[in-house]
Scaffold this motif. Structure first.
Motif, mmCIF file in Angstrom:
data_model
loop_
_atom_site.group_PDB
_atom_site.id
_atom_site.type_symbol
_atom_site.label_atom_id
_atom_site.label_comp_id
_atom_site.label_asym_id
_atom_site.label_seq_id
_atom_site.Cartn_x
_atom_site.Cartn_y
_atom_site.Cartn_z
ATOM 1 N N ARG A 112 0.631 -0.821 0.090
ATOM 2 C CA ARG A 112 0.112 -0.356 -0.092
ATOM 3 C C ARG A 112 0.986 1.402 -0.241
ATOM 4 N NH1 ARG A 112 -4.006 1.200 -2.234
ATOM 5 N NH2 ARG A 112 -4.770 3.715 -1.941
ATOM 6 N N ALA A 117 -6.619 8.795 5.787
ATOM 7 C CA ALA A 117 -7.056 8.345 4.700
ATOM 8 C C ALA A 117 -8.623 8.681 4.186
ATOM 9 C CB ALA A 117 -7.116 6.960 4.416
ATOM 10 N N GLY A 118 -9.785 8.295 4.810
ATOM 11 C CA GLY A 118 -10.558 8.792 4.709
ATOM 12 C C GLY A 118 -10.610 10.363 4.131
ATOM 13 N N GLU A 129 -9.645 11.353 1.158
ATOM 14 C CA GLU A 129 -10.300 10.175 0.134
ATOM 15 C C GLU A 129 -9.439 8.939 -0.362
ATOM 16 O OE1 GLU A 129 -11.848 13.378 -3.118
ATOM 17 O OE2 GLU A 129 -12.442 14.374 -1.209
ATOM 18 N N ASP A 130 -8.431 8.545 0.316
ATOM 19 C CA ASP A 130 -8.094 6.977 -0.181
ATOM 20 C C ASP A 130 -8.909 6.190 0.253
ATOM 21 O OD1 ASP A 130 -6.172 5.134 -0.674
ATOM 22 O OD2 ASP A 130 -4.516 5.829 1.094
ATOM 23 N N GLU A 131 -9.495 5.216 -1.081
ATOM 24 C CA GLU A 131 -10.325 3.865 -0.766
ATOM 25 C C GLU A 131 -9.444 2.864 -0.386
ATOM 26 O OE1 GLU A 131 -13.556 4.195 0.452
ATOM 27 O OE2 GLU A 131 -13.343 6.916 -0.257
ATOM 28 N N GLY A 132 -8.635 2.950 -0.843
ATOM 29 C CA GLY A 132 -7.782 2.260 -0.856
ATOM 30 C C GLY A 132 -7.204 1.560 0.968
ATOM 31 N N THR A 133 -6.955 2.894 0.820
ATOM 32 C CA THR A 133 -6.417 2.447 2.980
ATOM 33 C C THR A 133 -7.482 2.728 2.944
ATOM 34 O OG1 THR A 133 -4.296 3.462 2.193
ATOM 35 C CG2 THR A 133 -4.884 3.426 4.136
ATOM 36 N N VAL A 134 -8.722 2.878 3.551
ATOM 37 C CA VAL A 134 -9.123 2.608 3.968
ATOM 38 C C VAL A 134 -10.321 1.441 3.777
ATOM 39 C CG1 VAL A 134 -12.553 3.178 4.457
ATOM 40 C CG2 VAL A 134 -10.264 5.452 3.996
ATOM 41 N N ALA A 135 -10.481 0.625 3.075
ATOM 42 C CA ALA A 135 -10.581 -0.676 2.976
ATOM 43 C C ALA A 135 -9.938 -2.101 3.850
ATOM 44 C CB ALA A 135 -11.093 -0.928 1.206
ATOM 45 N N SER A 139 -10.471 -0.799 7.193
ATOM 46 C CA SER A 139 -11.645 -1.238 7.690
ATOM 47 C C SER A 139 -11.514 -2.896 8.087
ATOM 48 C CB SER A 139 -12.382 -0.965 6.942
ATOM 49 O OG SER A 139 -13.615 -1.038 7.319
#
Length: 157
Positions: free
Chosen positions: A70, A125-126, A129-135, A138
């Motif tokens: 990542r 990350a939110g 707007e880094d959805e990859g790291t958010v996912a 989570s």
């Protein structure tokens, strides 16, 4: 605002990569601790815990690779020296732990540190707007919360 090659703010990815490298350092020390527990465990629950620790360190190793990748995906370099891991980790290095309850207690404490760091990364990350790291964060948090509950139950808490 300058964007990187995956469309994220370059300045925000610097902070994200640094936080991910911090998380990576903690994972690496935790991984080595669990390997030690696996190798050195003794007592009545040897067979159960020996297998459980192997399952855990296999999972930690996968996560270590995902975190490092990542960092690379964000356009930065993952830390890769144990001196850096020891310097940055809030999870302390454990030596010569052979008692199952001590090992499990250390594991629960280590997960608490990781979950806290991952929650902070989730927010960072939110904001980026880094959805990859958010996912990723989570998924880790939801898995580890259940693991902590189970390990705490083993300890009688």
């Amino acid at each position: 605002m300058s964007k990187n090659f995956i469309g994220l703010d370059k300045e925000k990815t610097v902070k994200l990569a640094d936080s991910l490298n911090d998380l990576l350092s903690n994972y690496q020390i935790f991984y080595m601790n669990v390997r030690g527990y696996h190798w050195n465990i003794k007592g009545d629950n040897f067979f159960e815990l020996h297998l459980k620790f192997e399952e855990l360190y296999d999972d930690l190793l996968l996560k270590i690779d995902e975190i490092a990748e990542r960092v690379l995906t964000l356009g930065h370099r993952p830390s890769h020296a144990y001196s850096t891991y020891i310097e940055r980790s809030e999870i302390p290095e454990q030596k010569d732990v052979a008692d199952g309850k001590t090992a499990m207690s250390n594991i629960v404490d280590s997960f608490a540190k990781l979950i806290g760091k991952q929650r902070a990364l989730l927010n960072l990350a939110g904001d980026a707007e880094d959805e990859g790291t958010v996912a990723l964060m989570s998924d880790y948090i939801s898995q580890q919360e259940k693991t902590v509950w189970m390990y705490r139950s083993y300890l009688g808490h």
